[in-house]
Scaffold this active site. Structure first.
Site, PDB file in Angstrom:
ATOM      1  N   ASP A   5      54.983  15.782  22.497  1.00  0.00           N
ATOM      2  CA  ASP A   5      54.011  16.308  23.529  1.00  0.00           C
ATOM      3  C   ASP A   5      53.607  17.907  23.300  1.00  0.00           C
ATOM      4  OD1 ASP A   5      54.146  13.723  25.156  1.00  0.00           O
ATOM      5  OD2 ASP A   5      56.103  14.534  25.169  1.00  0.00           O
TER       6      ASP A   5
ATOM      7  N   GLU B 143      54.877  11.223  16.415  1.00  0.00           N
ATOM      8  CA  GLU B 143      53.358  11.401  16.319  1.00  0.00           C
ATOM      9  C   GLU B 143      53.284  12.941  15.484  1.00  0.00           C
ATOM     10  OE1 GLU B 143      50.595  10.940  19.374  1.00  0.00           O
ATOM     11  OE2 GLU B 143      49.348  12.309  18.640  1.00  0.00           O
TER      12      GLU B 143
HETATM   13  O1  TRH Z   1      59.927  14.202  19.345  1.00  0.00           O
HETATM   14  P1  TRH Z   1      58.931  12.686  19.145  1.00  0.00           P
HETATM   15  O2  TRH Z   1      59.622  11.470  19.019  1.00  0.00           O
HETATM   16  O3  TRH Z   1      58.162  12.978  20.039  1.00  0.00           O
HETATM   17  C1  TRH Z   1      57.174  11.949  20.730  1.00  0.00           C
HETATM   18  C2  TRH Z   1      57.407  11.996  22.271  1.00  0.00           C
HETATM   19  O4  TRH Z   1      58.617  11.257  22.280  1.00  0.00           O
HETATM   20  C3  TRH Z   1      56.211  11.712  22.861  1.00  0.00           C
HETATM   21  O5  TRH Z   1      56.526  11.394  24.232  1.00  0.00           O
HETATM   22  C4  TRH Z   1      55.625  10.284  22.388  1.00  0.00           C
HETATM   23  O6  TRH Z   1      54.446  10.283  22.776  1.00  0.00           O
HETATM   24  C5  TRH Z   1      55.580  10.622  20.924  1.00  0.00           C
HETATM   25  O7  TRH Z   1      56.673  11.137  20.051  1.00  0.00           O
HETATM   26  C6  TRH Z   1      54.748   9.515  20.057  1.00  0.00           C
HETATM   27  O8  TRH Z   1      58.356  13.251  17.578  1.00  0.00           O
HETATM   28  P2  TRH Z   1      57.247  13.964  16.990  1.00  0.00           P
HETATM   29  O9  TRH Z   1      55.798  13.624  17.650  1.00  0.00           O
HETATM   30  O10 TRH Z   1      57.265  13.891  15.563  1.00  0.00           O
HETATM   31  O11 TRH Z   1      57.697  15.384  17.481  1.00  0.00           O
HETATM   32  C7  TRH Z   1      58.625  16.096  17.254  1.00  0.00           C
HETATM   33  C8  TRH Z   1      58.519  17.745  16.938  1.00  0.00           C
HETATM   34  O12 TRH Z   1      59.458  18.320  16.596  1.00  0.00           O
HETATM   35  C9  TRH Z   1      57.416  18.125  15.748  1.00  0.00           C
HETATM   36  O13 TRH Z   1      56.559  18.790  16.230  1.00  0.00           O
HETATM   37  C10 TRH Z   1      58.330  18.373  14.700  1.00  0.00           C
HETATM   38  C11 TRH Z   1      59.246  19.218  15.645  1.00  0.00           C
HETATM   39  N1  TRH Z   1      60.494  19.531  14.759  1.00  0.00           N
HETATM   40  C12 TRH Z   1      60.917  20.779  14.819  1.00  0.00           C
HETATM   41  O14 TRH Z   1      60.095  21.693  15.244  1.00  0.00           O
HETATM   42  N2  TRH Z   1      62.040  21.152  14.290  1.00  0.00           N
HETATM   43  C13 TRH Z   1      62.976  20.246  13.710  1.00  0.00           C
HETATM   44  O15 TRH Z   1      64.023  20.308  13.298  1.00  0.00           O
HETATM   45  C14 TRH Z   1      62.556  18.812  13.921  1.00  0.00           C
HETATM   46  C15 TRH Z   1      63.494  17.607  13.425  1.00  0.00           C
HETATM   47  C16 TRH Z   1      61.264  18.270  14.485  1.00  0.00           C
END
Ligand code: TRH
Length: 377
Positions: free
Chosen positions: A17, A273
């Site tokens: 999010d 996402e």
């Molecule tokens: O963390 P996610 O699983 O997030 C979401 C939420 O659960 C949300 O509620 C749900 O609706 C959605 O999934 C489908 O996975 P996502 O979307 O990939 O987000 C992770 C974020 O973290 C992304 O912006 C990348 C960032 N990130 C970093 O900045 N540093 C890191 O080391 C890693 C591994 C990720």
């Protein structure tokens, strides 16, 4: 006069999010000259992806964005020209009143979850509910022309390609994370939810003739990694080898660095996402762990994406991708589909770049939002 934008982000869980709304807010400022306030109810999640965030501040400037802690008690601010409720979050009632009290009512949008399902194109841009004359609209990101597109900053693909062509820059980036893979190793990243299918995949990687260096950012999958290794704990920085497989636990890194990490890797396992989209912009073979939903509706979303993504692959390579992604998302047997994928690696790698180029031809999500606003006024 710059248009003012309020983006509301309620952190449900994890980092998607805030990951999506933070990228969008920065891009609206940097590329469209918008005045953006980003209202976030959980600054702790924000601080993980942007370490400069000061969790004690209710109001702060970051990269030109006014970051506001979304308080339980609404502070009575004037509503902006454009209001985005991210992922169907509920706006404060007082803010909705403030929207209706404006001389010219604002454009109110619900920025929805990303899905490749067919119906998305038909619903994108449609009116939703009304509050005291203020109309809300659905805004759907997506992969096809009738949708709002994907977040993609200006020049992103050119920057990514230049970085991938510069082996020294990649080695320097990895070194500062403490990552020094063997020259013949396949470099992979693993960002995923808990998954009982992991053990079978790690067995296959360990038994492979070619070495694999697997980077695992700290997070939910570490318990499964630990169990497979048979160790009691896994600290950030740990590097452990089992036959051909070297596992390295990375700290959670800032968002821009995570992008670069994806660019360095030959294969990325991603989730949710935002990382899912960023792995596509990396132009490398990938695997998606989709966010689980009630009654398995996430599996329909998975199939909808796979139907699009595997178009243009040979029947055998397409089947290999389908088998691996389905196995991963049902916690099934990974060894056999992984071997099949390796057999078609060159084709799948070329396809990943091709898919990225095709997606890059669409208008990006921030530009599409600005255009929607311009059409609306
Ligand atoms: O963390 P996610 O699983 O997030 C979401 C939420 O659960 C949300 O509620 C749900 O609706 C959605 O999934 C489908 O996975 P996502 O979307 O990939 O987000 C992770 C974020 O973290 C992304 O912006 C990348 C960032 N990130 C970093 O900045 N540093 C890191 O080391 C890693 C591994 C990720």
């Amino acid at each position: 006069m710059k248009a003012s934008w309020d983006i509301f982000c309620s952190v449900v869980d994890n980092y998607g999010d805030i990951g999506v709304t933070w990228r969008l807010a920065r891009q609206l400022v940097a590329e469209h000259g918008c005045a953006v306030r980003l209202w976030v109810d959980d600054l702790r999640a924000f601080e993980r992806i942007c370490p400069e965030i000061d969790m004690d501040k209710d109001r702060q400037q970051q990269d030109g964005v006014e970051v506001r802690h979304w308080p339980a008690q609404w502070p009575g601010e004037v509503a902006a020209d454009v209001v985005i409720a991210a992922f169907a979050c509920q706006l404060p009632h007082a803010y909705m009143e403030a929207m209706a009290d404006r001389e010219r009512t604002p454009l109110w949008l619900n920025l929805d979850y990303l899905s490749a399902e067919d119906w998305v194109g038909g619903c994108h841009g449609l009116p939703s509910v009304k509050f005291r004359g203020v109309q809300k609209y659905f805004f759907f990101p997506g992969f096809q022309a009738q949708t709002g597109g994907l977040l993609r900053e200006n020049g992103l693909l050119a920057r990514r390609r230049a970085f991938q062509a510069d082996l020294e820059a990649q080695a320097a980036f990895l070194r500062q994370l403490g990552v020094v893979p063997a020259s013949d190793a396949r470099l992979m990243s693993l960002f995923a939810y808990e998954n009982a299918g992991l053990a079978g995949w790690l067995d296959a990687l360990a038994a492979d003739r070619r070495p694999t260096h697997l980077l695992v950012p700290e997070g939910r999958i570490l318990g499964d990694v630990q169990r497979w290794l048979g160790v009691d704990s896994l600290a950030v920085g740990s590097v452990l080898a089992r036959q051909s497989l070297t596992l390295q636990v990375l700290p959670f890194i800032r968002q821009e660095d995570y992008d670069q990490l994806l660019w360095c890797c030959d294969f990325n396992a991603v989730r949710g996402e935002d990382s899912f989209v960023r792995a596509q912009w990396a132009g490398r073979p990938m695997l998606w762990h989709i966010y689980r939903q009630d009654e398995d509706i996430h599996l329909d979303k998975l199939e909808a994406f796979l139907a699009l993504y595997t178009r243009g692959l040979s029947a055998e390579a397409g089947a290999a991708v389908l088998a691996l992604w389905r196995a991963w998302n049902t916690e099934g047997q990974m060894a056999d589909p992984w071997e099949k994928l390796l057999r078609h690696w060159p084709e799948i790698a070329a396809h990943a770049e091709q898919w990225c180029l095709e997606q890059g031809l669409q208008a990006d999500l921030a530009a599409a939002l600005v255009q929607f606003y311009l059409n609306w006024i």
